[in-house]
Design a protein around this motif. Structure first.
Motif, PDB file in Angstrom:
ATOM      1  N   ALA A   5       0.848  -1.191   0.000  1.00 40.96           N
ATOM      2  CA  ALA A   5       0.000   0.000   0.000  1.00 40.96           C
ATOM      3  C   ALA A   5       0.882   1.238   0.000  1.00 40.96           C
ATOM      4  N   GLU A   6       0.293   2.359  -0.376  1.00 45.91           N
ATOM      5  CA  GLU A   6       1.024   3.623  -0.320  1.00 45.91           C
ATOM      6  C   GLU A   6       1.526   3.862   1.088  1.00 45.91           C
ATOM      7  N   GLY A   7       2.789   4.241   1.204  1.00 47.64           N
ATOM      8  CA  GLY A   7       3.345   4.545   2.507  1.00 47.64           C
ATOM      9  C   GLY A   7       3.690   3.333   3.338  1.00 47.64           C
ATOM     10  N   GLN A   8       3.464   2.153   2.796  1.00 45.23           N
ATOM     11  CA  GLN A   8       3.753   0.952   3.570  1.00 45.23           C
ATOM     12  C   GLN A   8       5.209   0.517   3.373  1.00 45.23           C
ATOM     13  N   ALA A   9       5.799  -0.006   4.452  1.00 44.42           N
ATOM     14  CA  ALA A   9       7.145  -0.556   4.354  1.00 44.42           C
ATOM     15  C   ALA A   9       7.030  -2.073   4.386  1.00 44.42           C
ATOM     16  N   TYR A  10       7.381  -2.680   3.283  1.00 43.12           N
ATOM     17  CA  TYR A  10       7.157  -4.108   3.119  1.00 43.12           C
ATOM     18  C   TYR A  10       8.512  -4.804   3.077  1.00 43.12           C
ATOM     19  N   GLY A  11       8.690  -5.833   3.907  1.00 44.14           N
ATOM     20  CA  GLY A  11       9.976  -6.518   3.963  1.00 44.14           C
ATOM     21  C   GLY A  11       9.933  -7.846   3.230  1.00 44.14           C
TER      22      GLY A  11
ATOM     23  N   ALA B  27      15.869  -9.715  11.666  1.00 46.48           N
ATOM     24  CA  ALA B  27      15.816  -8.678  12.704  1.00 46.48           C
ATOM     25  C   ALA B  27      15.750  -7.297  12.057  1.00 46.48           C
ATOM     26  N   VAL B  28      16.540  -7.099  10.995  1.00 48.46           N
ATOM     27  CA  VAL B  28      16.538  -5.804  10.325  1.00 48.46           C
ATOM     28  C   VAL B  28      15.157  -5.515   9.743  1.00 48.46           C
ATOM     29  N   VAL B  29      14.612  -6.502   9.064  1.00 45.09           N
ATOM     30  CA  VAL B  29      13.316  -6.312   8.422  1.00 45.09           C
ATOM     31  C   VAL B  29      12.230  -6.062   9.462  1.00 45.09           C
ATOM     32  N   ALA B  30      12.291  -6.823  10.560  1.00 47.64           N
ATOM     33  CA  ALA B  30      11.289  -6.644  11.604  1.00 47.64           C
ATOM     34  C   ALA B  30      11.356  -5.248  12.204  1.00 47.64           C
ATOM     35  N   ALA B  31      12.570  -4.677  12.223  1.00 46.92           N
ATOM     36  CA  ALA B  31      12.711  -3.347  12.815  1.00 46.92           C
ATOM     37  C   ALA B  31      12.209  -2.260  11.877  1.00 46.92           C
ATOM     38  N   VAL B  32      12.309  -2.477  10.571  1.00 51.45           N
ATOM     39  CA  VAL B  32      12.043  -1.405   9.618  1.00 51.45           C
ATOM     40  C   VAL B  32      10.631  -1.469   9.031  1.00 51.45           C
ATOM     41  N   CYS B  33      10.083  -2.686   8.893  1.00 51.01           N
ATOM     42  CA  CYS B  33       8.889  -2.848   8.057  1.00 51.01           C
ATOM     43  C   CYS B  33       7.576  -3.025   8.837  1.00 51.01           C
TER      44      CYS B  33
ATOM     45  N   ASP C 143       3.422 -14.564   5.039  1.00 49.07           N
ATOM     46  CA  ASP C 143       3.287 -13.125   4.859  1.00 49.07           C
ATOM     47  C   ASP C 143       2.601 -12.611   6.113  1.00 49.07           C
ATOM     48  N   LEU C 144       3.334 -11.822   6.946  1.00 49.11           N
ATOM     49  CA  LEU C 144       2.782 -11.493   8.258  1.00 49.11           C
ATOM     50  C   LEU C 144       3.308 -10.151   8.772  1.00 49.11           C
ATOM     51  N   THR C 145       2.797  -9.694   9.889  1.00 49.25           N
ATOM     52  CA  THR C 145       3.266  -8.437  10.465  1.00 49.25           C
ATOM     53  C   THR C 145       4.420  -8.740  11.420  1.00 49.25           C
ATOM     54  N   PRO C 146       5.226  -7.728  11.748  1.00 46.03           N
ATOM     55  CA  PRO C 146       6.330  -7.955  12.685  1.00 46.03           C
ATOM     56  C   PRO C 146       5.824  -8.478  14.031  1.00 46.03           C
ATOM     57  N   GLU C 147       4.651  -7.999  14.463  1.00 49.70           N
ATOM     58  CA  GLU C 147       4.099  -8.470  15.746  1.00 49.70           C
ATOM     59  C   GLU C 147       3.814  -9.963  15.672  1.00 49.70           C
TER      60      GLU C 147
ATOM     61  N   SER D 203      24.201  -1.365  21.158  1.00 52.72           N
ATOM     62  CA  SER D 203      22.945  -0.676  20.827  1.00 52.72           C
ATOM     63  C   SER D 203      22.646  -0.781  19.337  1.00 52.72           C
ATOM     64  N   ALA D 204      23.687  -1.058  18.536  1.00 54.11           N
ATOM     65  CA  ALA D 204      23.484  -1.091  17.086  1.00 54.11           C
ATOM     66  C   ALA D 204      23.020  -2.448  16.586  1.00 54.11           C
ATOM     67  N   VAL D 205      23.185  -3.501  17.392  1.00 57.22           N
ATOM     68  CA  VAL D 205      22.815  -4.835  16.926  1.00 57.22           C
ATOM     69  C   VAL D 205      21.327  -4.867  16.612  1.00 57.22           C
ATOM     70  N   PRO D 206      20.956  -5.273  15.406  1.00 53.87           N
ATOM     71  CA  PRO D 206      19.527  -5.350  15.084  1.00 53.87           C
ATOM     72  C   PRO D 206      18.866  -6.442  15.932  1.00 53.87           C
ATOM     73  N   ARG D 207      17.741  -6.128  16.506  1.00 55.09           N
ATOM     74  CA  ARG D 207      17.076  -7.075  17.390  1.00 55.09           C
ATOM     75  C   ARG D 207      15.689  -7.392  16.880  1.00 55.09           C
ATOM     76  N   ILE D 208      15.341  -8.646  16.957  1.00 56.14           N
ATOM     77  CA  ILE D 208      14.031  -9.055  16.507  1.00 56.14           C
ATOM     78  C   ILE D 208      12.978  -8.532  17.475  1.00 56.14           C
ATOM     79  N   ASP D 209      13.333  -8.444  18.740  1.00 54.02           N
ATOM     80  CA  ASP D 209      12.336  -8.106  19.750  1.00 54.02           C
ATOM     81  C   ASP D 209      12.205  -6.610  19.975  1.00 54.02           C
ATOM     82  N   ALA D 210      13.014  -5.849  19.283  1.00 53.27           N
ATOM     83  CA  ALA D 210      12.979  -4.400  19.448  1.00 53.27           C
ATOM     84  C   ALA D 210      12.875  -4.038  20.911  1.00 53.27           C
TER      85      ALA D 210
END
Lengths: 314, 696, 305
Positions: free
Chosen positions: B36-42, B219-225, B239-243, B610-617
């Motif tokens: 969708a418009e404005g959506q970040a898709y990983g 982890a990166v995708v979960a943090a950004v998308c 195909d799912l949400t980060p949550e 602090s820079a390590v990408p984390r799945i659990d944010a």
């Protein structure tokens, strides 16, 4: 940049020094007794000893080398064994003739081969490329006397367009000599054409695979901009080095071509010198040729560095 | 479905085929997705999943032997697959932009940055000055502090992170409706990656641009998308949400990926990773049933025979699995079906120090220019390693962590003798080791082995696996041919490879398998100490996890000590008993793993963590960004080497005086001017994803 | 050495099986390469040309109706006919026979020169580059200076001094090509030496000779094969040119280059005596070039130039 130039100059001097040593060893030491070479087999022992002393051949080899190089650098290139003339004037005059021929060749060959190479590279693996590639591949190693003879047969004997014999008189100017230069230059062009075309094509193909070509294409630029502004800039840079190397080929090719066409250049003089085992003449011709080749390489290196920001801004 | 007006991108049943010789292979099969418009898709997948092919197909920029053999791609309702070249060029120009994986090669090396940017912005109707002004504005937007200088630079004068910022600025020119990022941070250091990710998130927010983010890193995708598609062997499996990814992933592959990803603080002996068995199928060997069935712990006969459909769950996610309902209901336990089999080393057997370096120094001389030589300028050198003192206990693992340019690989090469050290001492069980290989006798060599980074270069491509192992056994154990052959089989078994592999050549092996053989070769001599230099870094997550577990097992079986070198703090903390952190040739912090991961830590360690990408944010983590680039190791900064980038800079003292070692706890030291209690007070404790129950 | 612990009997036996297995493997490789060469029209043409000339060189005396030097009385300057396929030259020698018999000279000279240069150049390149250090530096500085002399000029210089003969030509080929081959080998060694498996072998205490032989040399072979093909093509070029200039193979040997230069003064009378040997040179060079290009595509796929 200045650091790069300094390093290049140092390399040039070192190479010239080493090469001059090789030439010296080959021409002064390898033949054995130079005095006998000059005076012939029947010469008497006292006469030989006298000549050896005169030529400094009784001195240790390194010393002989130093004084030989010193004489050469101060302009005393010796006297020809066979003609008795001073070598320098003869060699310089012939060198001028060879330069005219080389110049015309480069004038024809460089633009033509770059064009063919770029076209083949852009059309890689298409029929046009296959034609150019196979064609250049086929002629890349054809000896010049074969191509030269074919050209003579066609353009001199059949079409009567240009003379088959290019023995110009001493002191003939470029434009005056032009009709006689055409066929030898065309022959020499074949030598360069194949080689430069193939390497230029390779350069273009290589650059077309780079990531920045994708970036440029995906900016939505027209293909002619992608090629003209992005690809050629990088692809043609290495051809400078290629051209310098092919200059060495040209020198070798000219030796044969001048003999085919009877053209009074350095190459013709070299075979003359070899026929008569004229060592001073051989030395002078080789040294002057090596110097020209080395300077061409240096020029190419500097041009390359000047055009390449990665070296220029070092 | 496609009537909704606000779809930026719709991909319907896309199949991409590569021609190979006579035949053809489908790299992407029947993939559908909607952004969708404005959506970040990983888009997540391991190597060979087809994710990059999918991205390039959407861009309409497939390699020459690739073609879209089925399906549709619609950008804001416009079909792209059938668009003529000239119109596609307009789409590239205005609507769809790519940020590529390798920033270094994606910029033209012989054009200035400004000119390359102008080109993307100019529409012909503007003055050069006007275009350049917009280019500079674009650079400011990606937080480049001195846009004039950058615009006047050539790409080679910029760091990788800076180059990637430029490419992002370029991609955002002209407000595209879709931005595709293809592994944009993969070759960057962790701290640089963090900064780029922050930038991407911020820009997506402010521009309201639809984004497709392609990565191998969950982890990166979960943090950004906002939404994640998992790709496996060319098919979309979930195909799912980060949550949903965090709380209840449904596909066994997604679960396997998550269980393969080490988290900072997770320890092999306590909470082992659960890797996925086997390898991704090659494109010409795609199974007839479910593509994941051969590796699936809960596959039924049905799964091997019938390909499952992509089904929608009540929660709105999509999953391609015959047994997703059972998984959702908790009726099957995916983890129980995959035993971890990790034996932690017996700590009671350790005691002596196996490997020790004292004040190890390696300086590489820099060639002087002619002018410098004439002026007698003192020769300069690259300070690759400066005064590094490490100890690796018997049967223990020391993790050495740092970003590129920190000197960790040079340290390893000095220890094994591939590089001759400039100063200091290296000893193996109190035997002093000569600097170079020539000075070390064979018996000592065999007690100290190393496994290298690149699996592709680990094995001689012209020899079979059997030859390789046999040669090592003959050489190092003095075995005869027959016996060596038998032992070679046993070595393979030890690294969990079947004996049939003895006759395989490296060309027939996957990257992970090659690295297993390399490990087997190193173990041919039962070494006292094994150095692992980024040995798992080039591998896919699921393969990496199984090798990490293998290393743990081998340590308890063979009793070797490890020096484990990696840029990946999570992998290091998984294996290592102790951790040493390196920055610009120096160790800045060293201590037991549990303590190094807790405050007080060195400000650099803090930034790394602090820079390590984390799945659990993990909540409450404030990202600490480092300013500037890594300084040159030729003239390392005076005082504290970290002072040019330190977020906790005190002032003059840091610039002028070398910091002392501070004792944070017994065995835990760091090199800083700030005392432990003060430092601990400034730092947030919530860095660890895993709360380990074992105390030192 | 390492094998001493096992019984003496098993050793030769296992070695023998190894040999027996290795031999057909080599044949299969060549057979495979030949088949790939015939997969492309251009390299198929080239390979065929090379094979034809090779047959000429091997069986020349069986094919040629006359000897190379026989001056058939009363048959000078005859145009091509059934009797004399390529005619006769100004001295009454059968041009066809001379062309056929000349194949052996040029192929043997160029082939041996290439072989020696490749062997010597490879050994120097392998060990010098693997060892590195000052010797390597000095060796290749020297080679660079040799390369600063254009090949034909260096050849002429040496031949002019030592006098023309077959052996001199051979020596010249080796001198001219050793530096080039060594440079090619060196560049491959330098990149291979960095690889993990070479470093792993060093860490296991392998000797230099063993590493060079087992780990490095196999990586060099593809580039070396391609280079040998190129060298062979240039060697033919050089031998023919030297013959033409009169400093190579000496009369009355049927050297193609020499035949061309000897026939030049009589070109209007006996053009066939000039054009047939010239055509032979052209076809051989084209054949070798096309075959070498095919070889490169087989051995180094994906490499341009």
């Amino acid at each position: 940049m200045s650091r790069y130039i300094a390093r290049r100059l140092l390399f040039l001097l070192l190479t010239l020094l080493l090469t001059s040593m090789i030439i010296f060893v080959v021409t002064q030491w390898l033949p054995g007794d130079v005095a006998r070479v000059i005076l012939g087999r029947e010469a008497s022992e006292p006469a030989l000893a006298a000549l050896r002393a005169e030529l400094g051949l009784d001195q240790p080899l390194p010393l002989q080398y130093v004084s030989w190089l010193g004489r050469f650098l101060t302009g005393d290139w010796g006297t020809s064994y066979s003609t008795g003339e001073p070598v320098r004037a003869l060699v310089l005059e012939r060198a001028g003739n060879s330069m005219m021929l080389a110049g015309l060749t480069l004038l024809i060959a460089v633009p033509l081969s770059l064009l063919l190479g770029v076209v083949a590279g852009l059309k890689a693996d298409k029929p046009l490329d296959a034609t150019i590639s196979i064609g250049s591949l086929a002629v890349v190693g054809l000896p010049e006397f074969v191509t030269g003879l074919i050209l003579i047969e066609v353009f001199a004997f059949r079409l009567h367009l240009f003379p088959a014999n290019s023995s110009i008189r001493p002191g003939t100017g470029f434009f005056e000599a032009l009709p006689q230069l055409v066929l030898p230059a065309l022959t020499a062009t074949f030598v360069l054409l194949a080689y430069v075309t193939r390497l230029t094509r390779a350069g273009v193909v290589e650059e077309m695979r780079q990531g920045y070509v994708r970036t440029a294409t995906l900016k939505g630029l027209p293909r002619r901009t992608v090629v003209g502004r992005h690809v050629l800039r990088n692809a043609l840079l290495p051809t400078i080095t290629v051209l310098a190397i092919s200059f060495g080929w040209l020198i070798g090719g000219l030796i044969v071509i001048e003999n085919v066409f009877n053209y009074p250049g350095l190459g013709r003089l070299m075979t003359f010198a070899i026929d008569r085992r004229d060592l001073p003449l051989m030395q002078a011709i080789t040294l002057i040729t090596v110097l020209a080749f080395a300077l061409a390489n240096l020029g190419a290196d500097l041009l390359y560095a000047g055009l390449n920001p990665r070296i220029r801004l070092e | 479905m496609s009537d909704e007006p606000h779809r930026a991108l719709e991909v319907e049943g896309l199949t991409v085929t590569y021609r190979r010789g006579q035949g053809s292979l489908d790299a992407v099969r029947n993939v559908s997705l909607r952004i969708a418009e404005g959506q970040a898709y990983g888009l997540v997948g391991e190597s060979g999943s087809g994710k990059s092919t999918l991205a390039l197909a959407i861009m309409q920029y497939l390699p020459e032997n690739g073609l879209i053999s089925g399906g549709a791609i619609r950008l804001a309702g416009q079909e792209l697959a059938t668009l003529p070249g000239e119109q596609m060029r307009q789409v590239w120009r205005e609507q769809i932009k790519l940020v590529p994986q390798d920033p270094g090669s994606s910029l033209n090396p012989s054009l200035r940055i400004g000119d390359q940017l102008d080109e993307a912005l100019s529409d012909g109707g503007e003055t050069r000055g006007g275009v350049r002004e917009r280019s500079l504005e674009q650079l400011r937007q990606v937080h480049i502090a001195d846009p004039e200088r950058v615009a006047a630079s050539y790409p080679h004068q910029l760091s990788g992170g800076m180059q990637q910022r430029v490419l992002i600025a370029m991609a955002l020119a002209g407000q595209p409706s879709l931005l595709i990022l293809d592994e944009p941070t993969t070759n960057l250091d962790v701290t640089t990656e963090a900064a780029i990710l922050d930038l991407v998130c911020e820009l997506v927010q402010s521009h309201q641009t639809a984004m497709l983010y392609v990565s191998h890193n969950l982890a990166v995708v979960a943090a950004v998308c906002d939404r994640i598609a998992v790709l496996y062997a060319g098919e979309l499996v979930e195909d799912l949400t980060p949550e949903q990814l965090r709380s209840q992933p449904l596909h066994p592959y997604t679960v396997g990926l998550l269980d393969s990803l080490p988290r900072v603080g997770q320890r092999a002996g306590v909470d082992p990773l659960l890797p996925i068995a086997g390898n991704m199928p090659r494109l010409d060997e795609v199974p007839a049933g479910c593509v994941f069935a051969p590796r699936c712990p809960i596959a039924l006969q049905l799964c091997h025979e019938l390909r499952p459909d992509l089904e929608a769950t009540q929660q709105g996610s999509l999953v391609r699995c015959h047994r997703w309902r059972e998984i959702q209901a908790g009726a099957v336990d995916l983890r129980a079906a995959r035993p971890a089999n990790v034996t932690a080393p017996d700590e009671s057997l350790s005691g002596k120090i196996a490997l020790e370096t004292k004040d190890l120094v390696k300086h590489f001389p820099v060639r002087r220019s002619l002018r410098e030589a004439l002026r007698r300028t003192p020769p300069r050198s690259v300070h690759a390693v400066d005064d590094v003192s490490l100890q690796v206990g018997q049967r223990r693992t020391l993790g050495l962590v740092g970003e590129s340019g920190s000197g960790k690989t040079t340290t390893a090469r000095c220890i094994v003798g591939l590089v001759e050290r400039t100063g200091g001492e290296v000893s193996l069980f109190d035997i002093a080791l000569a600097p170079g290989l020539d000075g070390r006798d064979a018996a000592v060599l065999h007690r100290l082995q190393m496994v290298f980074q690149n699996p592709e270069e680990a094995l001689n491509p012209h020899r079979t696996v059997g030859d390789v192992l046999q040669r090592s056994l003959e050489r190092m154990r003095g075995l005869g041919k027959t016996e060596a052959r038998q032992q070679a089989g046993r070595l393979l078994e030890a690294v969990r490879l079947p004996p049939s592999y003895l006759d395989h050549t490296p060309g027939q092996l996957s990257g992970g398998e090659k690295q297993r053989v390399a490990i087997a070769r190193a173990f041919a001599s039962n070494p006292d100490v094994l150095i692992l230099d980024e040995s798992v870094s080039a591998l896919d997550v699921s393969v990496q996890a199984s090798i990490l577990n293998l290393l743990t097992d081998l340590q308890s079986e063979q009793g070797s000590a490890y020096l484990f070198i990696s840029h990946d703090l999570a992998a290091v903390s998984y294996l290592a008993d102790d951790i040493a952190v390196m920055y610009l040739g120096q160790v800045v912090e060293i201590g037991p793993t549990e303590q190094v991961l807790q405050p007080p830590f060195h400000p650099y360690t803090e930034a790394l963590l602090s820079a390590v990408p984390r799945i659990d944010a993990a909540a409450g983590i404030e990202r600490i960004l480092l300013s500037g680039d890594l300084p040159s190791a030729v003239d390392p900064p005076g005082g504290c080497r970290f002072h040019t980038r330190c977020p906790r800079l005190l002032g003059e003292i840091c610039r002028t005086q070398a910091p002392p070692w501070q004792q944070a706890a017994p065995g835990h030291r760091y090199r800083c001017h700030i005392a432990p209690n003060e430092l601990a007070a400034m730092q947030s404790p919530a860095f660890r994803d895993h709360i380990t129950t074992v105390s030192p | 050495m390492a094998g001493n612990t096992t019984g003496g009997g098993s050793q030769p036996a296992s070695l023998a099986t190894h040999e027996r297995r290795a031999l057909p493997a080599v044949f299969t490789r060549w057979w495979h390469a030949l088949r790939e060469l015939y997969a492309r029209p251009s390299s198929a043409l080239g390979t065929t040309l090379v094979l034809v000339f090779l047959a000429m060189a091997l069986f020349g005396p069986l094919i040629a109706p006359y000897s190379a030097t026989e001056q058939i009385s009363g048959a000078a300057r005859q145009a091509p006919s059934v009797q004399h396929l390529f005619g006769t030259d100004h001295l009454g020698r059968d041009v066809f026979s001379r062309v056929v018999l000349g194949a052996r000279d040029i192929l043997a000279l160029a082939g041996l020169g290439t072989l020696f240069a490749v062997v010597i150049g490879t050994l120097i390149g392998l060990f010098s580059a693997y060892r590195g250090g000052l010797t390597d530096e000095v060796t290749f500085r020297f080679f660079d200076s040799l390369l600063a002399l254009p090949a034909l000029l260096l050849a002429l210089l040496v031949l002019g001094v030592v006098g023309p003969s077959r052996n001199s030509v051979l020596v010249v080929l080796v001198i001219v090509y050793v530096p080039i081959v060594a440079r090619v080998v060196r560049s491959v060694v330098l990149s291979t030496k960095q690889k993990g498996y070479v470093e792993a072998a060093r860490l296991q205490g392998e000797s230099t000779a063993s590493i060079v032989r087992r780990d490095i040399f196999p990586s060099v072979t593809p580039a070396l094969t391609v280079e040998a093909g190129l060298r062979f093509s240039y060697a033919i070029f050089l031998v023919a040119s030297l013959g033409f200039l009169g400093v190579g193979v000496q009369p009355p040997n049927p050297d193609w280059g020499l035949m061309v230069s000897q026939a030049r003064p009589y070109v209007s009378l006996t053009p066939w005596a000039l054009y047939f040997p010239a055509a032979a040179i052209a076809l051989l060079v084209i054949g070798v070039n096309l075959a070498a290009d095919g070889l490169k595509r087989v051995m180094l796929p994906g490499r341009e130039v």
